[in-house]
Design a protein around this motif. Sequence first.
Motif, PDB file in Angstrom:
ATOM      1  N   MET A 121      11.061   3.754   1.916  1.00 14.20           N
ATOM      2  CA  MET A 121      10.255   3.961   0.696  1.00 14.20           C
ATOM      3  C   MET A 121      10.655   5.222  -0.053  1.00 14.20           C
ATOM      4  SD  MET A 121       7.781   1.701   0.311  1.00 14.20           S
ATOM      5  CE  MET A 121       7.422   0.266   1.284  1.00 14.20           C
ATOM      6  N   GLY A 122      11.719   5.877   0.376  1.00 18.42           N
ATOM      7  CA  GLY A 122      12.156   7.082  -0.320  1.00 18.42           C
ATOM      8  C   GLY A 122      11.415   8.331   0.114  1.00 18.42           C
ATOM      9  N   LEU A 123      10.978   8.327   1.365  1.00 15.82           N
ATOM     10  CA  LEU A 123      10.293   9.508   1.904  1.00 15.82           C
ATOM     11  C   LEU A 123      11.187  10.189   2.941  1.00 15.82           C
ATOM     12  CD1 LEU A 123       6.817   7.837   2.550  1.00 15.82           C
ATOM     13  CD2 LEU A 123       7.254   9.634   0.843  1.00 15.82           C
ATOM     14  N   ALA A 124      11.157  11.503   2.968  1.00 14.93           N
ATOM     15  CA  ALA A 124      11.790  12.238   4.065  1.00 14.93           C
ATOM     16  C   ALA A 124      10.690  12.515   5.086  1.00 14.93           C
ATOM     17  CB  ALA A 124      12.377  13.549   3.556  1.00 14.93           C
ATOM     18  N   VAL A 125      10.902  12.067   6.308  1.00 14.21           N
ATOM     19  CA  VAL A 125       9.865  12.258   7.332  1.00 14.21           C
ATOM     20  C   VAL A 125       9.929  13.702   7.834  1.00 14.21           C
ATOM     21  CG1 VAL A 125       9.076  11.530   9.625  1.00 14.21           C
ATOM     22  CG2 VAL A 125       9.895   9.824   7.971  1.00 14.21           C
ATOM     23  N   ASP A 126       8.823  14.416   7.655  1.00 15.74           N
ATOM     24  CA  ASP A 126       8.764  15.814   8.102  1.00 15.74           C
ATOM     25  C   ASP A 126       8.331  15.892   9.557  1.00 15.74           C
ATOM     26  OD1 ASP A 126       9.349  16.721   5.465  1.00 15.74           O
ATOM     27  OD2 ASP A 126       7.256  16.331   4.937  1.00 15.74           O
ATOM     28  N   ALA A 127       7.433  15.002   9.942  1.00 16.21           N
ATOM     29  CA  ALA A 127       6.936  15.024  11.328  1.00 16.21           C
ATOM     30  C   ALA A 127       6.245  13.712  11.642  1.00 16.21           C
ATOM     31  CB  ALA A 127       5.939  16.172  11.511  1.00 16.21           C
ATOM     32  N   LEU A 128       6.275  13.362  12.895  1.00 14.97           N
ATOM     33  CA  LEU A 128       5.566  12.173  13.372  1.00 14.97           C
ATOM     34  C   LEU A 128       4.868  12.589  14.667  1.00 14.97           C
ATOM     35  CD1 LEU A 128       5.093   9.207  12.781  1.00 14.97           C
ATOM     36  CD2 LEU A 128       7.301   8.693  13.779  1.00 14.97           C
ATOM     37  N   HIS A 129       3.554  12.744  14.601  1.00 14.35           N
ATOM     38  CA  HIS A 129       2.796  13.246  15.743  1.00 14.35           C
ATOM     39  C   HIS A 129       1.990  12.123  16.408  1.00 14.35           C
ATOM     40  CE1 HIS A 129       3.749  17.221  14.358  1.00 14.35           C
ATOM     41  NE2 HIS A 129       3.041  17.118  13.257  1.00 14.35           N
ATOM     42  N   GLY A 130       1.704  12.297  17.687  1.00 10.27           N
ATOM     43  CA  GLY A 130       0.751  11.430  18.380  1.00 10.27           C
ATOM     44  C   GLY A 130      -0.592  12.139  18.351  1.00 10.27           C
ATOM     45  N   VAL A 131      -1.632  11.453  17.822  1.00 13.02           N
ATOM     46  CA  VAL A 131      -2.928  12.134  17.653  1.00 13.02           C
ATOM     47  C   VAL A 131      -4.076  11.220  18.072  1.00 13.02           C
ATOM     48  CG1 VAL A 131      -2.076  13.543  15.733  1.00 13.02           C
ATOM     49  CG2 VAL A 131      -3.217  11.367  15.230  1.00 13.02           C
ATOM     50  N   GLU A 132      -5.258  11.816  18.097  1.00 15.13           N
ATOM     51  CA  GLU A 132      -6.473  11.013  18.175  1.00 15.13           C
ATOM     52  C   GLU A 132      -7.494  11.615  17.221  1.00 15.13           C
ATOM     53  OE1 GLU A 132      -8.751  11.268  21.918  1.00 15.13           O
ATOM     54  OE2 GLU A 132      -6.981  12.336  22.629  1.00 15.13           O
ATOM     55  N   PRO A 133      -8.500  10.840  16.829  1.00 16.70           N
ATOM     56  CA  PRO A 133      -9.456  11.363  15.853  1.00 16.70           C
ATOM     57  C   PRO A 133     -10.058  12.685  16.318  1.00 16.70           C
ATOM     58  CG  PRO A 133      -9.777   9.008  16.131  1.00 16.70           C
ATOM     59  CD  PRO A 133      -8.779   9.428  17.180  1.00 16.70           C
ATOM     60  N   GLY A 134     -10.081  13.644  15.425  1.00 15.41           N
ATOM     61  CA  GLY A 134     -10.641  14.954  15.743  1.00 15.41           C
ATOM     62  C   GLY A 134      -9.701  15.843  16.525  1.00 15.41           C
ATOM     63  N   VAL A 190       0.856  -1.204   0.000  1.00 15.44           N
ATOM     64  CA  VAL A 190       0.000   0.000   0.000  1.00 15.44           C
ATOM     65  C   VAL A 190       0.888   1.250   0.000  1.00 15.44           C
ATOM     66  CG1 VAL A 190      -1.688   1.346   1.317  1.00 15.44           C
ATOM     67  CG2 VAL A 190      -1.944  -1.139   1.162  1.00 15.44           C
ATOM     68  N   LEU A 191       1.881   1.265   0.884  1.00 16.69           N
ATOM     69  CA  LEU A 191       2.720   2.472   0.981  1.00 16.69           C
ATOM     70  C   LEU A 191       3.543   2.652  -0.300  1.00 16.69           C
ATOM     71  CD1 LEU A 191       3.498   4.869   2.688  1.00 16.69           C
ATOM     72  CD2 LEU A 191       5.216   3.472   3.829  1.00 16.69           C
ATOM     73  N   ARG A 192       4.009   1.544  -0.874  1.00 20.84           N
ATOM     74  CA  ARG A 192       4.787   1.646  -2.131  1.00 20.84           C
ATOM     75  C   ARG A 192       3.929   2.280  -3.220  1.00 20.84           C
ATOM     76  NH1 ARG A 192       6.758  -3.705  -2.896  1.00 20.84           N
ATOM     77  NH2 ARG A 192       8.462  -3.237  -1.485  1.00 20.84           N
ATOM     78  N   GLU A 193       2.668   1.888  -3.288  1.00 19.47           N
ATOM     79  CA  GLU A 193       1.765   2.452  -4.282  1.00 19.47           C
ATOM     80  C   GLU A 193       1.494   3.931  -4.014  1.00 19.47           C
ATOM     81  OE1 GLU A 193       1.822   0.797  -7.016  1.00 19.47           O
ATOM     82  OE2 GLU A 193      -0.358   0.845  -7.291  1.00 19.47           O
ATOM     83  N   MET A 194       1.320   4.266  -2.754  1.00 19.97           N
ATOM     84  CA  MET A 194       1.082   5.680  -2.412  1.00 19.97           C
ATOM     85  C   MET A 194       2.274   6.527  -2.863  1.00 19.97           C
ATOM     86  SD  MET A 194      -0.659   5.267   1.361  1.00 19.97           S
ATOM     87  CE  MET A 194      -0.837   7.023   1.680  1.00 19.97           C
ATOM     88  N   VAL A 195       3.475   6.018  -2.628  1.00 20.23           N
ATOM     89  CA  VAL A 195       4.686   6.773  -3.002  1.00 20.23           C
ATOM     90  C   VAL A 195       4.810   6.832  -4.526  1.00 20.23           C
ATOM     91  CG1 VAL A 195       7.209   6.797  -2.845  1.00 20.23           C
ATOM     92  CG2 VAL A 195       5.841   6.237  -0.819  1.00 20.23           C
ATOM     93  N   ARG A 196       4.441   5.743  -5.195  1.00 26.13           N
ATOM     94  CA  ARG A 196       4.561   5.715  -6.668  1.00 26.13           C
ATOM     95  C   ARG A 196       3.702   6.802  -7.322  1.00 26.13           C
ATOM     96  NH1 ARG A 196       1.682   3.938 -10.804  1.00 26.13           N
ATOM     97  NH2 ARG A 196       0.065   2.980  -9.517  1.00 26.13           N
ATOM     98  N   VAL A 197       2.480   6.986  -6.836  1.00 24.17           N
ATOM     99  CA  VAL A 197       1.595   7.956  -7.516  1.00 24.17           C
ATOM    100  C   VAL A 197       1.898   9.403  -7.120  1.00 24.17           C
ATOM    101  CG1 VAL A 197      -0.258   6.261  -7.778  1.00 24.17           C
ATOM    102  CG2 VAL A 197      -0.318   7.819  -5.844  1.00 24.17           C
ATOM    103  N   LEU A 198       2.758   9.563  -6.120  1.00 28.57           N
ATOM    104  CA  LEU A 198       3.111  10.909  -5.651  1.00 28.57           C
ATOM    105  C   LEU A 198       4.227  11.488  -6.528  1.00 28.57           C
ATOM    106  CD1 LEU A 198       2.370  12.699  -3.187  1.00 28.57           C
ATOM    107  CD2 LEU A 198       4.218  11.565  -1.935  1.00 28.57           C
ATOM    108  N   ARG A 199       4.135  12.763  -6.857  1.00 26.32           N
ATOM    109  CA  ARG A 199       5.235  13.376  -7.628  1.00 26.32           C
ATOM    110  C   ARG A 199       6.417  13.642  -6.695  1.00 26.32           C
ATOM    111  NH1 ARG A 199       5.789  18.457  -5.845  1.00 26.32           N
ATOM    112  NH2 ARG A 199       3.941  19.684  -5.317  1.00 26.32           N
ATOM    113  N   PRO A 200       7.646  13.696  -7.231  1.00 25.26           N
ATOM    114  CA  PRO A 200       8.777  14.061  -6.379  1.00 25.26           C
ATOM    115  C   PRO A 200       8.517  15.415  -5.724  1.00 25.26           C
ATOM    116  CG  PRO A 200       9.533  13.248  -8.497  1.00 25.26           C
ATOM    117  CD  PRO A 200       8.039  13.378  -8.607  1.00 25.26           C
ATOM    118  N   GLY A 201       8.778  15.513  -4.464  1.00 25.92           N
ATOM    119  CA  GLY A 201       8.493  16.757  -3.733  1.00 25.92           C
ATOM    120  C   GLY A 201       7.067  16.814  -3.197  1.00 25.92           C
ATOM    121  N   GLY A 202       6.243  15.850  -3.617  1.00 29.33           N
ATOM    122  CA  GLY A 202       4.855  15.812  -3.133  1.00 29.33           C
ATOM    123  C   GLY A 202       4.816  15.370  -1.678  1.00 29.33           C
ATOM    124  N   ARG A 203       3.667  15.597  -1.046  1.00 26.24           N
ATOM    125  CA  ARG A 203       3.561  15.337   0.401  1.00 26.24           C
ATOM    126  C   ARG A 203       2.627  14.160   0.670  1.00 26.24           C
ATOM    127  NH1 ARG A 203       4.340  19.846   3.499  1.00 26.24           N
ATOM    128  NH2 ARG A 203       4.810  18.327   5.137  1.00 26.24           N
TER     129      ARG A 203
END
Length: 252
Positions: free
Chosen positions: A217-230, A141-154
């Motif tokens: 997967m060739g992503l630069a991690v910008d942030a990793l947050h702890g969240v909950e829905p809403g 799933v993640l490989r596909e998400m990265v594939r359809v993203l343009r370079p520099g895309g988020r």
Amino acid sequence: MSRWCDFEGRPVQAPEPPEQGSFYGPIGDWQGEEYERNAFTAGTAQEAAFLREELSLDNGALVVDVGCGTGRHVRALAGDGVRVVGVDLSGGLLRAAAQRRPGDWVQADARHLPLRAGCADIVWSLCQGGFGITAGGDVRVLREMVRVLRPGGRLALTAFSLVFAARWLVTGDAIDVERELLHSAADVRGRDGQQRRFDLWTQCYSAGHLRLLAEQMGLAVDALHGVEPGAYRRTAPALNHPELLLLATKLA
Ligand SMILES: C[S@@+](CC[C@H](N)C(=O)[O-])C[C@H]1O[C@@H](n2cnc3c(N)ncnc32)[C@H](O)[C@@H]1O
């Protein structure tokens, strides 16, 4: 061999996820438009506003919502001038999405996105939209998400937190620590008001595991947050956050 255990670490029996990995299609078809009665959907506007800000969503950007469900995040962005393609396994949820708003709703498995490489400015999977609930399939799933993203895309995705799952495991739930897989059975209300019990398998992640996977997967991690829905916020992951929110950029 699976090693399911309960909240006290005692071995228990739990069913295995289906061979093909995906299991949510029938649940979505059962719920249809009722899906948005789930309490966790109440915070959609906050989540969309946070993502719009953090991802610097521009007018005209093309967003791919993987596992879009009834398209609640897509609708929250309506009027912002963004173009959205929503992809989901469940025909029932996509029909509910289309009834609420005409748009590009595509029925497909997130492991094979029927989209051109590099076409999207932004790709996300929210509330375990495909990523996290396709047992054994997250890498694809993640490989596909990265594939359809343009370079520099988020990219943005939420994943269920392993430490939260282990801490709050309730009677009836089972966890396989080696696979970081949570099994639970949920009573889901359908369109006719009746409840039906479904098995759910949620792939859980530690923050470090999710970061490593994204970097591989060739992503630069910008942030990793702890969240909950809403309540999407810029907060370091802690024991009481059910979800991790990863924000990343595709390297050129
Ligand atoms: C918990 S819902 C989240 C839906 C939506 N993202 C939201 O925030 O409300 C999970 C969604 O992922 C979809 N899904 C699950 N596995 C999938 C797969 N392998 N490919 C595409 N969609 C999938 C389900 O049909 C469902 O709509």
